[in-house]
Scaffold this active site. Sequence first.
Site, PDB file in Angstrom:
ATOM      1  N   CYS A 105       0.863  -1.183   0.000  1.00  0.00           N
ATOM      2  CA  CYS A 105       0.000   0.000   0.000  1.00  0.00           C
ATOM      3  C   CYS A 105       0.902   1.236   0.000  1.00  0.00           C
ATOM      4  CB  CYS A 105      -0.878  -0.043   1.248  1.00  0.00           C
ATOM      5  SG  CYS A 105      -1.925   1.398   1.436  1.00  0.00           S
ATOM      6  N   CYS A 119     -10.924  10.067   8.803  1.00  0.00           N
ATOM      7  CA  CYS A 119      -9.625   9.554   8.368  1.00  0.00           C
ATOM      8  C   CYS A 119      -8.449  10.185   9.111  1.00  0.00           C
ATOM      9  CB  CYS A 119      -9.476   9.801   6.871  1.00  0.00           C
ATOM     10  SG  CYS A 119      -7.878   9.328   6.217  1.00  0.00           S
ATOM     11  N   CYS A 341      -4.930   3.604   8.084  1.00  0.00           N
ATOM     12  CA  CYS A 341      -4.056   4.376   7.215  1.00  0.00           C
ATOM     13  C   CYS A 341      -3.763   5.743   7.828  1.00  0.00           C
ATOM     14  CB  CYS A 341      -4.705   4.459   5.838  1.00  0.00           C
ATOM     15  SG  CYS A 341      -5.169   6.037   5.221  1.00  0.00           S
TER      16      CYS A 341
HETATM   17  N1  SAH Z   1      -7.587   9.046  -0.698  1.00  0.00           N
HETATM   18  C1  SAH Z   1      -7.955   7.829  -1.310  1.00  0.00           C
HETATM   19  C2  SAH Z   1      -6.993   6.711  -1.047  1.00  0.00           C
HETATM   20  C3  SAH Z   1      -6.422   6.610   0.321  1.00  0.00           C
HETATM   21  S1  SAH Z   1      -7.547   6.172   1.608  1.00  0.00           S
HETATM   22  C4  SAH Z   1      -9.362   7.450  -0.914  1.00  0.00           C
HETATM   23  O1  SAH Z   1      -9.909   8.069  -0.019  1.00  0.00           O
HETATM   24  O2  SAH Z   1      -9.897   6.547  -1.540  1.00  0.00           O
HETATM   25  C5  SAH Z   1      -7.816   4.446   1.268  1.00  0.00           C
HETATM   26  C6  SAH Z   1      -9.094   3.900   1.876  1.00  0.00           C
HETATM   27  O3  SAH Z   1      -8.968   3.802   3.299  1.00  0.00           O
HETATM   28  C7  SAH Z   1     -10.303   4.753   1.580  1.00  0.00           C
HETATM   29  O4  SAH Z   1     -11.400   3.974   1.188  1.00  0.00           O
HETATM   30  C8  SAH Z   1     -10.543   5.387   2.930  1.00  0.00           C
HETATM   31  O5  SAH Z   1     -11.845   5.832   3.057  1.00  0.00           O
HETATM   32  C9  SAH Z   1     -10.168   4.274   3.878  1.00  0.00           C
HETATM   33  N2  SAH Z   1      -9.951   4.707   5.258  1.00  0.00           N
HETATM   34  C10 SAH Z   1      -9.521   5.900   5.697  1.00  0.00           C
HETATM   35  N3  SAH Z   1      -9.487   5.923   7.049  1.00  0.00           N
HETATM   36  C11 SAH Z   1      -9.900   4.718   7.462  1.00  0.00           C
HETATM   37  C12 SAH Z   1     -10.104   4.119   8.750  1.00  0.00           C
HETATM   38  N4  SAH Z   1      -9.824   4.793   9.853  1.00  0.00           N
HETATM   39  N5  SAH Z   1     -10.562   2.851   8.809  1.00  0.00           N
HETATM   40  C13 SAH Z   1     -10.806   2.155   7.671  1.00  0.00           C
HETATM   41  N6  SAH Z   1     -10.641   2.660   6.434  1.00  0.00           N
HETATM   42  C14 SAH Z   1     -10.202   3.929   6.327  1.00  0.00           C
HETATM   43 FE1  SF4 Z   2     -10.245  11.069   2.587  1.00  0.00          FE
HETATM   44 FE2  SF4 Z   2      -8.583   9.301   1.392  1.00  0.00          FE
HETATM   45 FE3  SF4 Z   2      -7.738  11.772   2.041  1.00  0.00          FE
HETATM   46 FE4  SF4 Z   2      -8.232  10.035   3.977  1.00  0.00          FE
HETATM   47  S1  SF4 Z   2      -6.653   9.843   2.408  1.00  0.00           S
HETATM   48  S2  SF4 Z   2      -8.852  12.226   3.939  1.00  0.00           S
HETATM   49  S3  SF4 Z   2      -9.962   8.903   3.127  1.00  0.00           S
HETATM   50  S4  SF4 Z   2      -9.340  11.264   0.566  1.00  0.00           S
END
Ligand code: SAH
Ligand code: SF4
Length: 355
Positions: A105, A119, A341
């Site tokens: 990843c 997030c 993440c």
């Molecule tokens: N920014 C992009 C890719 C990175 S995040 C996106 O948002 O798709 C990758 C995935 O992890 C996304 O689906 C996001 O919503 C999820 N994610 C973020 N924080 C998370 C958390 N605390 N628990 C589970 N999934 C999470």
């Molecule tokens: Fe949203 Fe993906 Fe950015 Fe986290 S990394 S703030 S899930 S767009």
Amino acid sequence: MSKTSIYGLTYEQLTDWLVEQGEKRFRADQVWNWLYKKRISNFNEMKNVNKETIELLDNSFVLHTLGEEIRQESKDGTIKFLFKLEDGNLIETVLMRFHYGLSVCVTTQVGCNIGCTFCASGLLRKSRDLSSGEIVEQIMNVQKHLDTMGNDERVSHIVVMGIGEPLDNFTNLMDFLHVVNDDRGLNIGARHITVSTSGLAHKIYEFADQDLQVNLAISLHAPNNDLRTRIMKINKAFPIEKLMKAVDYYLEKKNRRITYEYIMLRDVNDHREEAIQLANLINDHRHLAYVNLIPYNTVDEHIDYQRSQSESIQAFYETLKDRGINCGVRWENGADIDAACGQLRSKQIKKSKAV
Ligand code: SAH
Ligand code: SF4
């Protein structure tokens, strides 16, 4: 000016550069082989390349821009790397083991501007995009780590799901994808690579126009605009209708399955009603849809959100299945090592601020 990472160049860019310097085209093939098959850590190791060329490369490029700060290994084999960039910023890369192979990843930006409310990565605003070299180097560092373990293991899959919004760093993302996919080097199959987006509709059109056959995942997380805007403010700019129009275009161009990611947030988006709305939303292209239900990893700063209970996740899954939607639940890897993440990075930054 500091030298740039050689991993940022696609095969074609490397060839053009060498030719511009007065070198023969076949040099690119040799150099590429040393970089990605033999995986050198010093240009001097390129035995069949003449001294002048090595000097030329050495004067313009570097092989290392990331330093390993922390490496955490989980009992299930997941390894989380925290890398320090040349400017001192920290990024995360995770290696996960699955029955089908080893998946990495990668991070694409330092922080994230999309600011989804659940997030950890979005807690810190984006300070900059990663260069293509910095993204490729994450894969190289993990692969080199595997090489040193001597078990002949190879990174076979990539998910672009680390910190950042990949489609907001489009050109560097595309160069990265071309480098790792190149069959003269790492040769990671496009079908084994997944790019995840929060739903930048205008960029999904552009992505659909590319000739790479990589997989697309869309972080949907809610089936209606009210709820989606509440948890993802990007939905104001790209509401669900706009997003689904981009999806139509993508499907028409690519005819490839899209994964819809759906984080299961307790009492927020995990009711039967939302499962029905979700099934209706993607019903028309359900033959090219897969819903990935993701049990939420709690983040200290986001106290409003908890993981849905297993019964709710199961019920949600059943409701989708009953309506003919392909779906699955993604149980996490590396649960014992700051799995969510952006978590390791944000904890490390907090620690360094505390001292
Ligand atoms: N920014 C992009 C890719 C990175 S995040 C996106 O948002 O798709 C990758 C995935 O992890 C996304 O689906 C996001 O919503 C999820 N994610 C973020 N924080 C998370 C958390 N605390 N628990 C589970 N999934 C999470
Ligand atoms: Fe949203 Fe993906 Fe950015 Fe986290 S990394 S703030 S899930 S767009």
